[in-house]
Enzyme design. Structure first.
Site, PDB file in Angstrom:
ATOM      1  CB  THR A  47      -0.911   0.091   1.236  1.00 60.32           C
ATOM      2  OG1 THR A  47      -0.090   0.257   2.395  1.00 60.32           O
ATOM      3  CG2 THR A  47      -1.759  -1.130   1.423  1.00 60.32           C
TER       4      THR A  47
ATOM      5  CG  ASP B 196      -5.371  -3.874   4.737  1.00 59.01           C
ATOM      6  OD1 ASP B 196      -4.704  -4.384   3.814  1.00 59.01           O
ATOM      7  OD2 ASP B 196      -4.928  -2.940   5.438  1.00 59.01           O
TER       8      ASP B 196
ATOM      9  CB  THR C 101       1.273  -0.311   4.704  1.00 57.54           C
ATOM     10  OG1 THR C 101       2.108  -1.145   3.882  1.00 57.54           O
ATOM     11  CG2 THR C 101       2.125   0.335   5.783  1.00 57.54           C
TER      12      THR C 101
ATOM     13  N   GLY D  20      -2.550  -7.822   4.504  1.00 59.08           N
ATOM     14  CA  GLY D  20      -3.933  -7.378   4.424  1.00 59.08           C
ATOM     15  C   GLY D  20      -4.923  -8.266   5.131  1.00 59.08           C
TER      16      GLY D  20
END
Length: 321
Positions: free
Chosen positions: A181, A212, A232, A235
């Site tokens: 992320t 996520d 981050t 997930g």
């Protein structure tokens, strides 16, 4: 503290293995994102616009796993996720599994502001973004050599190839260290909070996998009075642990400050579920923290006096603003 960004958590960059050119590229990418958000805040813009601008900058930088430079799925495609949330009224928008949006974070904001929904996925999300004027791209736009090399290495590893030829190169490892992320958190001049997160997902993930990042309360959360947080890491673990909402709840109902709440979730709770990662967390008073249970987390922040601080190595002093 008024603005912070992250570029992913995962395997740490090491000083003795990172060339000056590579270090500069990472620091410049993070600093450019902070500047993009700062420009919005400097002209009196709101926190949602600031986090969108910051994340768009990271999506456009091929060093980071979002937008251009997103990792490959198992079938050698790209499926991207993003989300944004406004702390003043808990409005949120997200997209998952988009394949043709240049800047998924802007698509997420459109879902929040131009639809009755919170989360749109797949072809419907791509079509919605295009109908509302966002730039569209073909799949090859996201391609980078480093991400392709990482996919090939992951497939060889999955096939049991542990030879030198099957090992990932140090460059591929460094590029893949961002565990899924990018994100941003901000507080504007009206003390409203906002958070945003965007990702290309996991290298070699199953097609259709959603982590996520587009899920409110997992990959991001923003609520005035508690926290703006962007996460981050692994997930599935952040989903199961409702990571960012738990930080907010620990502050609201448990009486913890932002640093204690974020540390409790990231360092104490999530590793017990079998994963690691990091979070950038900002409260309404401007207090910021960036705990991580992973080896490293790329991040940067803007102080109230206008200073931009970037942190890419694990031995750099943690934030104390």
């Amino acid at each position: 503290m008024v603005l912070a960004v992250h570029g992913g958590a995962g395997t740490a960059l090491q000083r003795d293995e990172t060339s000056p050119e590579r270090e500069k590229a990472y620091r410049d990418g993070l600093a450019d994102a902070v500047r993009a958000g700062k420009k919005v805040l400097d002209r009196g813009g709101d926190s949602v616009s600031a986090v969108e601008a910051a994340v768009r900058s990271l999506e456009d930088d091929p060093l980071f796993n979002a937008g251009k430079g997103a990792v490959f799925t198992a079938d050698a495609g790209h499926e991207l996720d993003a989300s944004v949330m406004r702390g003043s009224d808990l409005a949120a928008g997200a997209v998952a599994g988009v394949r043709h949006v240049r800047n998924p974070i802007s698509a997420a904001r459109l879902v929040m502001e131009k639809s009755p929904h919170v989360l749109l996925a797949g072809e419907g999300a791509d079509d919605f973004a295009a109908r509302n004027g966002l730039a569209t791209v073909t799949q090859d736009y996201y391609w980078t050599q480093a991400r392709w090399d990482a996919l090939m290495a992951a497939k060889k590893k999955a096939d049991g190839d542990h030879s030198a030829a099957g090992a990932r190169s140090s460059a591929a490892l460094a590029d893949e260290q961002a565990k899924g992320t990018v994100g941003a958190v901000a507080r504007d001049g009206r003390r409203n909070l906002a958070a945003a997160t965007s990702t290309g997902g996991m290298t070699n993930k199953m097609s259709g996998r959603i982590g996520d990042s587009p899920v409110v309360g997992a990959g991001m959360y923003a609520k005035n009075g508690t926290v703006a947080a962007s996460a981050t890491g692994d997930g599935e673990i952040f989903l199961r642990g409702a990571a960012t909402a738990t930080i907010s709840n620990l502050m609201e109902f448990g009486g913890k400050d932002v640093a204690a709440a974020a540390y409790e979730v990231l360092v104490k709770r999530l590793p017990k579920l079998g994963g690691d990662g990091g979070v950038i967390a900002l409260d309404g008073k401007g207090t910021f923290d960036a705990p991580h249970s992973s080896e490293g987390m790329l991040h940067a922040y803007l102080t109230e006096d206008g200073t931009i601080v970037t942190k890419i190595f694990p031995d750099e002093t943690p934030p104390n603003t």
